[in-house]
Design an enzyme around this catalytic site. Structure first.
Site, short mmCIF file in Angstrom:
data_model
loop_
_atom_site.label_atom_id
_atom_site.label_comp_id
_atom_site.label_asym_id
_atom_site.label_seq_id
_atom_site.Cartn_x
_atom_site.Cartn_y
_atom_site.Cartn_z
N ARG A 1 90.23 52.96 68.50
CA ARG A 1 90.65 52.34 69.54
C ARG A 1 90.69 54.06 71.02
O ARG A 1 91.05 53.42 72.05
CB ARG A 1 92.41 52.04 68.71
CG ARG A 1 92.32 51.05 68.07
CD ARG A 1 93.30 50.68 67.59
NE ARG A 1 93.35 49.74 66.42
CZ ARG A 1 93.76 47.96 66.85
NH1 ARG A 1 94.20 47.53 67.71
NH2 ARG A 1 93.03 47.06 66.06
N HIS B 1 79.14 48.53 67.40
CA HIS B 1 80.40 48.25 66.88
C HIS B 1 80.02 46.77 67.44
O HIS B 1 80.07 47.09 69.14
CB HIS B 1 81.48 48.86 66.73
CG HIS B 1 82.77 48.49 66.18
ND1 HIS B 1 83.38 47.68 65.87
CD2 HIS B 1 83.82 48.84 65.00
CE1 HIS B 1 84.52 47.63 65.64
NE2 HIS B 1 84.63 48.00 64.65
N GLU C 1 92.39 58.01 48.07
CA GLU C 1 92.86 59.25 49.31
C GLU C 1 94.02 59.54 50.55
O GLU C 1 94.35 59.34 51.48
CB GLU C 1 91.56 58.52 50.96
CG GLU C 1 90.66 59.38 51.61
CD GLU C 1 90.20 58.24 52.35
OE1 GLU C 1 88.96 58.79 52.32
OE2 GLU C 1 90.64 57.86 53.64
N HIS D 1 83.78 53.97 67.72
CA HIS D 1 85.26 52.66 67.68
C HIS D 1 86.03 52.76 67.72
O HIS D 1 86.62 51.83 67.92
CB HIS D 1 84.25 52.18 66.19
CG HIS D 1 85.00 52.30 65.27
ND1 HIS D 1 84.86 53.90 64.42
CD2 HIS D 1 86.43 52.52 64.64
CE1 HIS D 1 85.06 54.05 63.36
NE2 HIS D 1 85.95 53.26 63.36
N GLU E 1 96.31 54.95 62.16
CA GLU E 1 95.84 55.48 61.36
C GLU E 1 97.34 56.10 60.40
O GLU E 1 97.38 56.41 58.97
CB GLU E 1 94.63 55.86 61.25
CG GLU E 1 93.58 54.80 60.82
CD GLU E 1 93.03 54.50 62.38
OE1 GLU E 1 92.24 53.43 62.48
OE2 GLU E 1 93.21 54.74 63.40
N ASP F 1 93.92 54.40 54.80
CA ASP F 1 94.80 53.89 56.39
C ASP F 1 94.97 52.85 57.05
O ASP F 1 95.52 52.87 58.27
CB ASP F 1 94.92 55.51 57.08
CG ASP F 1 92.69 55.93 57.60
OD1 ASP F 1 92.71 55.29 57.85
OD2 ASP F 1 92.82 56.82 58.19
#
Length: 371
Positions: free
Chosen positions: A211, A242, A120, A209, A134, A98
């Site tokens: 967004r 991260h 996937e 991590h 995603e 994604d």
């Protein structure tokens, strides 16, 4: 018979981990002529995975730039693939998951009228902004895809609900489980991690991590984690932070200067998978970790309001807790203090397959591609 030319493309660390078993299997299969393209959407972390799995790409678009946006990544990948696809003319372009790399590569393949295979495929939250970007990347890729490699029956059903042809959908399991077979080691040694894990305390592995979690949601979670650690002496946290400077800054501010909270640099895939295997439970907003940890019998607290992996919730290996401080605190304390609930989550059956997804994908490609 001519070999099937498959161009596999990926650009981030999670993609690389999940595509590595497929690429390696293809390299050892006489039916295929594999070509690997990386975009470098995540440069340093991607290179780490390539080195570990001994994958040398034929092409590297190297798109990562300072302050990159989703638009610039998409643009660079589409333009960069133009010449490669024209010159190579593969039978199939194989994308994963994604990411922005995945969407841009699928769109480029469509422009060149080349068949697309989606590893996937079919994961859904049905909320276009969660996870962002995603969820929509995955939906748009599936609208372009010719061959769907769904990790579970639930993801296959999602595809059928969207009127994708059943004969084009194959349930394969998740290639993340294939990767674990290549990375988790009984004799694994890492001096830095050994020093933490060998104390005999309960170690909670944390990753965060996404967004949509950056800023206040992340701050809330970090404060909850610190509160629980302060109240439980026999517990430690390992947090591979991260590389994003904003995440680094907030982690140091909220979790720094605590002898039982270890803020460490990002781990390579072997170190990370073995850290999962040695942890007590995992807290994460990552998608891949929701698949990896259950395969290693580790309960997972999902630091998100939605998940495109509901099979883990249904099976009992995952618990969706979000980012509200009291919810995070309660979920952590429950796993730390209630052995019955902990054992139930730890022993639940992993719904993501048994580690042969790559072979199933290759067999389906060999059966489906007209040469």
């Amino acid at each position: 018979m001519d070999k099937i030319k498959v161009l596999s493309i990926f650009g981030t660390r999670p993609e690389a981990i999940k595509m590595a078993p497929v690429v390696r299997a293809m390299q050892q299969d006489d039916r295929f002529l594999p070509i690997t393209v990386v975009t470098g959407q995540h440069r340093e972390m991607l290179d780490q995975v390539l080195k570990i799995f001994k994958i040398v790409p034929e092409y590297d678009l190297n798109v990562m730039g300072k302050g990159q946006t989703l638009s610039t990544i998409t643009n660079k990948v589409i333009i960069g693939l133009d010449t490669i696809l024209e010159n190579e003319q593969p039978n199939l372009v194989l994308v994963h998951g994604d990411t922005t790399t995945t969407f841009a590569a699928a769109l480029s393949a469509f422009y060149h009228q080349i068949a697309i295979g989606h590893v996937e495929a079919g994961l859904r939250t049905w909320n276009k902004y969660s996870p962002f970007p995603e969820e929509m990347n995955r939906q748009m890729v599936d609208d372009l895809t010719d061959f769907y490699f769904a990790p579970t029956s639930q993801s296959a059903e999602n595809l059928r609900k969207e009127n994708h042809a059943s004969e084009k959908i194959t349930v394969t399991g998740n290639t993340a489980i294939d990767a674990l077979k290549m990375t988790v080691q009984d004799d694994y040694q890492n001096p830095e991690l050994n020093e933490i894990f060998d104390k005999g305390n309960k170690v909670v592995l944390v990753t965060m991590h996404r967004r949509e979690n950056q800023g206040e949601p992340m701050q809330r979670v970090f404060r909850a984690v610190r509160k629980v650690i302060d109240q439980h002496e026999g517990v430690e946290v390992v947090f591979p932070v991260h590389l994003n400077p904003k995440i680094q800054e907030m982690a140091q501010k909220e979790l720094g200067n605590d002898s039982r909270i270890h803020l460490i640099k990002p781990l390579d895939v072997i170190d990370f998978h073995n850290a999962i295997a040695r942890s007590y439970f995992v807290m994460t907003d990552s998608g891949g970790v929701q698949e990896e940890a259950p395969a290693l019998n580790k309960p997972v607290l999902v630091l998100r309001d939605t998940t495109e992996r509901p099979e883990g919730i249904t099976a009992g290996t995952l618990k969706l807790v979000g980012t509200e401080p009291q919810d995070v605190t309660n979920a952590m304390i429950e796993l730390l203090e209630n052995q019955s609930i902990y054992k139930k989550m730890a022993s639940a059956k992993n719904p993501y397959g048994d580690g042969d997804a790559s072979l199933k994908i290759l067999d389906e490609i060999a059966k489906s591609i007209k040469r």
